[in-house]
Motif scaffolding. Sequence first.
Motif, short mmCIF file in Angstrom:
data_model
loop_
_atom_site.label_atom_id
_atom_site.label_comp_id
_atom_site.label_asym_id
_atom_site.label_seq_id
_atom_site.Cartn_x
_atom_site.Cartn_y
_atom_site.Cartn_z
N GLY A 296 -10.62 -5.48 5.00
CA GLY A 296 -12.08 -5.56 5.10
C GLY A 296 -12.68 -4.28 5.61
N GLU A 297 -12.04 -3.67 6.62
CA GLU A 297 -12.54 -2.40 7.15
C GLU A 297 -12.57 -1.33 6.06
OE1 GLU A 297 -13.70 -1.44 10.28
OE2 GLU A 297 -13.82 -3.61 10.54
N GLU A 298 -11.55 -1.31 5.23
CA GLU A 298 -11.49 -0.33 4.14
C GLU A 298 -12.64 -0.57 3.15
OE1 GLU A 298 -10.13 2.97 2.15
OE2 GLU A 298 -9.39 2.17 4.06
N GLN A 299 -12.88 -1.84 2.83
CA GLN A 299 -13.94 -2.17 1.89
C GLN A 299 -15.32 -1.87 2.47
OE1 GLN A 299 -13.10 -6.33 0.80
NE2 GLN A 299 -12.57 -5.57 -1.24
N ARG A 300 -15.44 -1.93 3.80
CA ARG A 300 -16.76 -1.74 4.42
C ARG A 300 -17.08 -0.29 4.73
NH1 ARG A 300 -15.50 -6.76 6.67
NH2 ARG A 300 -14.46 -5.82 8.46
N LYS A 301 -16.24 0.64 4.32
CA LYS A 301 -16.52 2.05 4.62
C LYS A 301 -17.88 2.50 4.09
CE LYS A 301 -11.97 4.08 5.46
NZ LYS A 301 -10.92 5.03 4.98
N PRO A 302 -18.26 2.13 2.86
CA PRO A 302 -19.61 2.52 2.40
C PRO A 302 -20.71 1.94 3.28
CG PRO A 302 -18.24 1.83 0.54
CD PRO A 302 -17.48 1.47 1.78
N ARG B 205 -8.42 -10.03 18.37
CA ARG B 205 -7.06 -10.44 17.99
C ARG B 205 -6.91 -11.96 18.02
NH1 ARG B 205 -6.49 -8.13 23.19
NH2 ARG B 205 -6.06 -9.69 24.81
N ASP B 206 -7.88 -12.64 18.65
CA ASP B 206 -7.79 -14.09 18.81
C ASP B 206 -8.60 -14.87 17.78
OD1 ASP B 206 -6.14 -13.82 21.07
OD2 ASP B 206 -7.89 -13.51 22.35
N THR B 207 -9.21 -14.18 16.83
CA THR B 207 -10.02 -14.85 15.82
C THR B 207 -9.70 -14.30 14.44
OG1 THR B 207 -11.86 -13.27 15.94
CG2 THR B 207 -11.92 -15.13 17.47
N ALA B 208 -10.18 -15.02 13.44
CA ALA B 208 -10.14 -14.49 12.07
C ALA B 208 -11.19 -13.40 11.93
CB ALA B 208 -10.40 -15.62 11.08
N PRO B 209 -11.12 -12.58 10.88
CA PRO B 209 -12.16 -11.57 10.67
C PRO B 209 -13.54 -12.21 10.60
CG PRO B 209 -10.30 -11.18 9.20
CD PRO B 209 -10.06 -12.50 9.86
N PRO B 210 -14.54 -11.67 11.31
CA PRO B 210 -15.89 -12.24 11.27
C PRO B 210 -16.40 -12.33 9.83
CG PRO B 210 -15.74 -10.61 13.01
CD PRO B 210 -14.47 -10.51 12.22
N GLY B 211 -17.08 -13.43 9.55
CA GLY B 211 -17.64 -13.63 8.22
C GLY B 211 -16.72 -14.37 7.27
N SER B 212 -15.45 -14.53 7.65
CA SER B 212 -14.49 -15.18 6.75
C SER B 212 -14.64 -16.69 6.74
CB SER B 212 -13.06 -14.81 7.16
OG SER B 212 -12.75 -15.34 8.44
N GLY B 213 -15.21 -17.26 7.81
CA GLY B 213 -15.30 -18.70 7.91
C GLY B 213 -13.97 -19.38 8.18
N LEU B 214 -12.98 -18.60 8.59
CA LEU B 214 -11.65 -19.15 8.88
C LEU B 214 -11.53 -19.50 10.36
CD1 LEU B 214 -9.52 -16.59 6.83
CD2 LEU B 214 -10.04 -18.96 6.21
N LEU C 22 -6.01 -8.94 6.67
CA LEU C 22 -7.34 -9.18 6.10
C LEU C 22 -8.38 -8.28 6.74
CD1 LEU C 22 -7.46 -13.11 5.86
CD2 LEU C 22 -7.44 -11.49 3.96
N ALA C 23 -8.30 -8.13 8.06
CA ALA C 23 -9.26 -7.30 8.77
C ALA C 23 -9.15 -5.84 8.34
CB ALA C 23 -9.05 -7.43 10.28
N ALA C 24 -7.92 -5.35 8.21
CA ALA C 24 -7.72 -3.96 7.79
C ALA C 24 -8.26 -3.74 6.38
CB ALA C 24 -6.23 -3.62 7.85
#
Length: 447
Positions: free
Chosen positions: A178-184, A150-159, A174-176
Amino acid sequence: MSRIIVAATPVSGHHGPLLRIASHLSGAGHQVVFLGGARFADEVRAAGPEFRPLPAEADYDDRDFAARFPERARIPAGPALQVWDVMHVFGDPTAAQCRALKDTLADFPATVVIHDNLFLGALALALGEEAATRPAVFSVGITPLIVESRDTAPPGSGLLPPADDAERERYAALAAHGEEQRKPLVDHLRECFAAAGATLPEGPLGRVFTEAADVFVQLTVPGFEYPRGDQPANIRFAGIIPIPAGDGREHPSWWPELLRAREQGRRIVVATQGTLANDDLSRLVVPALRALADRDDVLVVAATGRPDAAARVAATLPELPGNAVVAGFVPFADLLPYTDVLITNGGYGGTQAALAHGVPLVVAGASEDKPEVAARVEWTGTGVNLRTDTPTDEELRAAVATVLGNLAHRERAARLARQYADHDALATFDTLARTASTPAPAPDSAR
């Protein structure tokens, strides 16, 4: 002393730190078997440990990814390529890696397995066996810490970390997404772990991979990592593995020019694209040479790591500026104490080696984990983040001028250097190995 298996993904940036750990432990008297890529066999044996090759389905030559992963060239750079790599470069070998570990344990009953954080077969071993019946598993973080928080941007975003509640909410969305996109990706990894006899736990992948190990040893200092109020309890910051010295080799022929430049009060700017992403030197090294060509107060060292460096640079820049040298092998342990600025594409190990010497940076990286490295440089105030891997000459010229002209960058780098000096990563692994091999005291009723 302990029996230890050190396992490394057959990629130079993963293999190098793990081999230095293995060599240190072997020299300290532990029995060490190194499980890794076949092309590194002679190097491993020369360093001390016993070498055992990965099975063919888990081995490849990272100098020619196209030979093993021809379809990889068709994936666009950025998040899509990162996902593809986790699925296929790191995920697909999981079962073969785990089998190789179990085969090694059959005749070498180790008490400890040490592995890089993307050698997923070791995590499958940890998840698929009861802790009492398997070795202790220590994962080594050779990339920026990948732990959702909760204290960082989503990993890999470079934010950068959120500055306020509104930004926290935006990052959560953004994290939510990303989680949806990463299901595969998650589904694919579940199959990979299942093939290794393990169940991948529910939850964000970064936390799952981190918490699966008994101890997660992150190769950095706390000052170069974002603080997290919800950080997993098994994380330990160990500092960095010292970069290898020149091993008695003579300094390159241009070394006297470096020393003269320093005596004359000129600044030393080193430009590098690391050891893997250095096929096309026109992305960063050549623009750096052009950008600083008119600065008589600077000597630019193009540290390419390639024996054909001069020819590759000349193909794009036929006339080398008078204030520059182009180098193949560079003894970084000797060069960094003379360096005023490092221009880099953001390799995790090289960036921290510079900071451990108090050297500020200009970072131009946009692939793999490099945006996260660049963001940490920006967050710590130790340099300039150009937010691209193809900077213009003008951007590089301005960034170098900013770092050379702003003492704050060097002061912050020096502050971090003191943290690095207070850590001894190799001693940490020795202590962990000895502790893991010490039997727990018997309960009072058994005494």
